[in-house]
Design a protein around this motif. Structure first.
Motif, PDB file in Angstrom:
ATOM      1  N   VAL A 137       0.851  -1.189   0.000  1.00 52.38           N
ATOM      2  CA  VAL A 137       0.000   0.000   0.000  1.00 52.38           C
ATOM      3  C   VAL A 137       0.885   1.237   0.000  1.00 52.38           C
ATOM      4  N   PRO A 138       0.444   2.312  -0.670  1.00 45.80           N
ATOM      5  CA  PRO A 138       1.220   3.555  -0.638  1.00 45.80           C
ATOM      6  C   PRO A 138       1.245   4.141   0.760  1.00 45.80           C
ATOM      7  N   LEU A 139       2.191   5.043   0.979  1.00 41.60           N
ATOM      8  CA  LEU A 139       2.358   5.625   2.309  1.00 41.60           C
ATOM      9  C   LEU A 139       1.094   6.296   2.815  1.00 41.60           C
ATOM     10  N   ASP A 140       0.325   6.924   1.886  1.00 34.32           N
ATOM     11  CA  ASP A 140      -0.861   7.639   2.337  1.00 34.32           C
ATOM     12  C   ASP A 140      -2.027   6.711   2.649  1.00 34.32           C
ATOM     13  N   ASP A 144      11.273  -5.921  -2.405  1.00 38.36           N
ATOM     14  CA  ASP A 144      11.749  -7.216  -1.902  1.00 38.36           C
ATOM     15  C   ASP A 144      10.694  -7.887  -1.023  1.00 38.36           C
ATOM     16  N   THR A 145      10.005  -7.079  -0.212  1.00 36.89           N
ATOM     17  CA  THR A 145       8.950  -7.630   0.648  1.00 36.89           C
ATOM     18  C   THR A 145       7.832  -8.223  -0.201  1.00 36.89           C
ATOM     19  N   GLN A 146       7.450  -7.509  -1.252  1.00 36.12           N
ATOM     20  CA  GLN A 146       6.395  -7.990  -2.145  1.00 36.12           C
ATOM     21  C   GLN A 146       6.791  -9.312  -2.802  1.00 36.12           C
ATOM     22  N   GLY A 186      -4.999  -1.342  -2.679  1.00 33.98           N
ATOM     23  CA  GLY A 186      -4.485  -2.703  -2.590  1.00 33.98           C
ATOM     24  C   GLY A 186      -4.270  -3.078  -1.133  1.00 33.98           C
ATOM     25  N   THR A 187      -3.567  -4.173  -0.909  1.00 29.31           N
ATOM     26  CA  THR A 187      -3.289  -4.629   0.452  1.00 29.31           C
ATOM     27  C   THR A 187      -1.792  -4.781   0.646  1.00 29.31           C
ATOM     28  N   ASP A 188      -1.404  -4.849   1.894  1.00 37.54           N
ATOM     29  CA  ASP A 188      -0.029  -5.193   2.223  1.00 37.54           C
ATOM     30  C   ASP A 188       0.279  -6.573   1.651  1.00 37.54           C
ATOM     31  N   ALA A 189       1.540  -6.797   1.307  1.00 41.45           N
ATOM     32  CA  ALA A 189       1.915  -8.052   0.647  1.00 41.45           C
ATOM     33  C   ALA A 189       1.624  -9.276   1.505  1.00 41.45           C
ATOM     34  N   SER A 190       1.598  -9.124   2.828  1.00 41.17           N
ATOM     35  CA  SER A 190       1.396 -10.274   3.719  1.00 41.17           C
ATOM     36  C   SER A 190      -0.068 -10.531   4.048  1.00 41.17           C
ATOM     37  N   VAL A 191      -0.966  -9.634   3.673  1.00 42.77           N
ATOM     38  CA  VAL A 191      -2.373  -9.785   4.047  1.00 42.77           C
ATOM     39  C   VAL A 191      -2.985 -11.093   3.531  1.00 42.77           C
ATOM     40  N   PRO A 192      -2.808 -11.462   2.251  1.00 44.60           N
ATOM     41  CA  PRO A 192      -3.412 -12.722   1.790  1.00 44.60           C
ATOM     42  C   PRO A 192      -2.916 -13.941   2.559  1.00 44.60           C
TER      43      PRO A 192
END
Length: 707
Positions: free
Chosen positions: A398-401, A520-522, A584-590
């Motif tokens: 997700v973007p910073l905002d 890298d996190t994604q 969108g969601t954070d990469a770890s949400v799913p």
């Protein structure tokens, strides 16, 4: 006729001793360890660097980058814009010297490291920015230090000063987690208590169940605190919040199953001891199996390369074990001591009575028996329709905002910064390379499409001003990106930048920084899903095979909970985009959603099908399905509502990650409880018949007479 013998008085007294001792032990646990639920914050860290993949290139850069900081610091970016009362935004550059003096005067103040950079104007002349370095471990003092910086910067006439950068973001993040200890726990417990009061219409039992959950939370928090204090496990705000919710929800679910069975047994056994023994005998297997699926599913997160994912695994598993321990020891002890009084003013009914179960579940069971194929076909079609939208859920971060769900000062400041300076200002890409290859690496960086500027860090501490700083034969280059640091365009630039500097022979160049960390996190999160999802499914399948002594039925149950997860993702994609406004969601949400929904969702199928199997062994497969659904319908639905409401309480923490997890788990649990477990699974089991239980005993029943 001989009169029935009664146990001697000494024996009768002795059997009261165990429940009394158990109660006293748990009262001591609650009293002595209860404060640890509020002390986890003392051993928690919200340092974003600790969330990085362990083996990623950007993580290696973080380690090397420390050598270039003689004093480890946290930057604050001060940005000035016209306040609207001046002669025009373009005239702001006239205040450049005043802005520089305002932050230069902070040198020597508590918490400030070194001197601030000069205030530099934007290309459009409408904004100024300067960087102030603060100590990285200020803790609770950070808001006061930021307030001092804001006050000093605010003295520039005709301007509005805002604070952006990592230090400002960390302060807002700490503020968001400030409610973890009190507000979140209070909301969750009050929500559960209200639901239990409505469901049971009893005064004491809801309080007993809540107390059981609170004791489990106290024990788990004390264990986690001790381990975190010794650096055995890691705790952050997210893990801390999820632990509280997980323990309260799981302990309540397990307690509901046991107390419902005890209520049935009280109608059969005049002796409360016999009722508790029977309730434990018939429910402990389902409770332990359900807990094992969740605990082992969480431990599968240890396979992740993301630090925060790995942190949740053992911490969550500890919480589940403590929940089971409380349910199977404290709760039976209290039920023995209270007996029928626990359900006052309601009264246990005789389960042999055809009206013993809730009338609604008699009707549902009758409907499943009458038209199983139509029910499972319609349920399956609805779930597949929802699942069709699952691929539209973006999990690229997700973007910073959007990190916070409310307006925060650091996000507003970052938006202002992006309006007047290159999108990557304040969050440069960091290149670490061999010092003797500085020039070709610098050229490669500057020539990369999407890089606005690049300069080596010098002995003055600022890029481009002085002699390049060399540490252990390595140099650092800060590359400002044209696109916003949290955008897809910036991530694409990082990929191109890595390719360019990697091609420089002998440079051994590495690219890190905020954007590289996000990329890298994604990528790591996608790899984690590929590895962990099948592992969790395999764990659940093995547990179900052992519990149900069947092969086909466990496969069927795993398939239905997996479909429920995909349907939930599909609905979440629509709701997040069109209702919440998330891009969108954070990469770890799913992955989090999968572990919680599949592991917790299969709990209800375990509760249902273990009871169905029990009834089917007595009455045949067909009758077993109807009796099992009727007997467990009310309690499982109540458990699902409680768990959904408990996870929904995460929404009180104003972070997009927790709000998204809250919705996915809450909606998914309700969908699983009301559709998958109530309609789809019973209808499939009814339609398939005894074959579904192959190769166990039920799979060989005489289908002509026993189905």
């Amino acid at each position: 006729m001989s009169t029935p013998s009664h146990p001697p008085r000494s024996a009768r007294r002795a059997r009261w001793l165990v429940p009394v001792l158990l109660l006293l032990v748990w009262l001591v646990v609650g009293g002595a360890l209860g404060p640890f639920a509020g002390k986890l914050g003392e051993v928690a860290t919200n340092d974003q660097a600790s969330f990085l993949p362990r083996s990623a290139e950007s993580t290696r850069v973080v380690d090397e980058q420390k050598a270039f900081q003689q004093d480890e610091t946290l930057p604050v970016i001060v940005v000035w814009t016209a306040d609207g009362d001046g002669d025009g935004d373009a005239a702001l550059t006239a205040h450049q010297q005043a802005a520089t003096r305002s932050v230069a005067g902070l040198e020597g103040d508590p918490g400030i490291v070194g001197s601030a950079s000069p205030a530099l104007p934007s290309d459009d002349g409408e904004a100024l920015q300067a960087v102030v370095q603060v100590e990285p471990d200020l803790g609770e003092r950070l808001p006061d230090v930021l307030a001092d910086i804001g006050d000093a910067a605010g003295q520039v006439p005709g301007t509005r000063a805002q604070l952006a950068g990592p230090a400002a973001s960390q302060a807002d993040l700490s503020d968001a987690f400030a409610g973890i200890d009190g507000l979140l726990l209070a909301v969750a417990l009050i929500t559960v208590l209200v639901i239990l009061l409505l469901v049971y219409r009893s005064v004491l039992l809801p309080l007993v169940i809540i107390l059981s959950a609170v004791f489990a939370l106290a024990l788990s928090c004390a264990i986690v605190y001790a381990l975190a204090d010794r650096d055995v496990v890691r705790v952050d705000g997210q893990v801390q919040g999820i632990l509280s919710i997980l323990v309260i929800g799981a302990a309540t679910d397990y307690a509901l199953l046991l107390t419902a069975r005890f209520r049935e047994e009280l109608a059969r056994h005049p002796d409360r001891f016999g009722a508790v023994r029977a309730a434990l005998r018939d429910s402990w297997g389902a409770v332990v199996a359900s807990a094992a699926t969740v605990a082992l599913g969480l431990l599968a997160l240890l396979l992740s390369d993301l630090t925060n994912n790995r942190a949740l695994g053992p911490v969550g598993a500890i919480g589940i074990v403590c929940s089971v321990l409380s349910t199977l020891t404290f709760l039976p002890a209290v039920l023995v001591l209270l007996g029928r009084v626990a359900y006052w003013p309601a009264k246990p009914v005789r389960t042999g009575d055809p009206e013993a179960g809730h009338r609604l579940w008699h009707r549902v069971a009758a409907l499943v028996d009458r038209a199983p194929r139509r029910i499972w076909a319609l349920s399956l079609a609805a779930l597949l329709a929802c699942a069709a939208f699952a691929p539209t859920l973006s999990s690229k971060g997700v973007p910073l905002d959007e990190i916070f769900v409310n307006d925060t000062p650091s996000v507003a400041a970052q938006q202002t910064l992006a309006e007047h300076f290159p999108g990557g200002s304040g969050n440069p890409a960091v290149v670490i390379a061999e010092a003797d290859r500085l020039d070709p690496v610098l050229r490669a960086a500057r020539d990369t499409r999407g890089v606005a500027s690049a300069a080596p860090v010098t002995d003055s501490g600022r890029p481009g001003a002085g002699t390049p700083l060399v540490v252990d034969g390595r140099v650092r280059i800060d590359a400002t990106l044209q696109a916003a640091a949290d955008s897809d365009a910036a991530k694409s630039t990082v990929v191109r930048l890595r390719a360019a500097v990697h091609e420089v022979s002998g440079a051994d160049a590495l690219v890190g920084g905020y954007t590289a960390q996000q990329y890298d996190t994604q990528e790591t999160a996608a790899e984690d899903r590929t590895l962990i999802v099948p592992v969790v499914l395999a764990i659940i399948l093995v547990i179900l095979v052992l519990l149900l002594r069947s092969l086909l039925m466990p496969v069927l149950l795993v398939a239905t909970v997996a479909l429920n997860f995909l349907a939930t993702l599909g609905v979440s994609a629509l709701v997040f985009t069109h209702v919440f406004g998330f891009s969108g969601t954070d990469a770890s949400v799913p992955l989090y959603g999968f572990v919680f929904l599949v592991a917790l969702g299969v709990d209800y199928n375990i509760f249902l099908m273990s009871r169905v199997r029990e009834e089917a062994l007595r009455h045949g497969v067909r009758e077993g399905i109807l009796r099992g659904l009727t007997a467990t319908g009310g309690v499982i639905t109540s458990a699902g509502v409680v768990l959904a409401a408990t996870f929904a309480a995460l929404g009180v923490i104003p972070l997009a990650f927790l709000v998204q997890i809250a919705f996915i788990v809450a909606f998914g649990v309700l969908l699983d409880t009301l559709v998958v477990r109530s309609l789809l699974v019973p209808a499939l089991a009814r339609d398939i018949g005894a074959v579904a239980w192959w190769p166990g005993r039920l799979g060989h029943r005489d289908r002509a007479g026993r189905d």
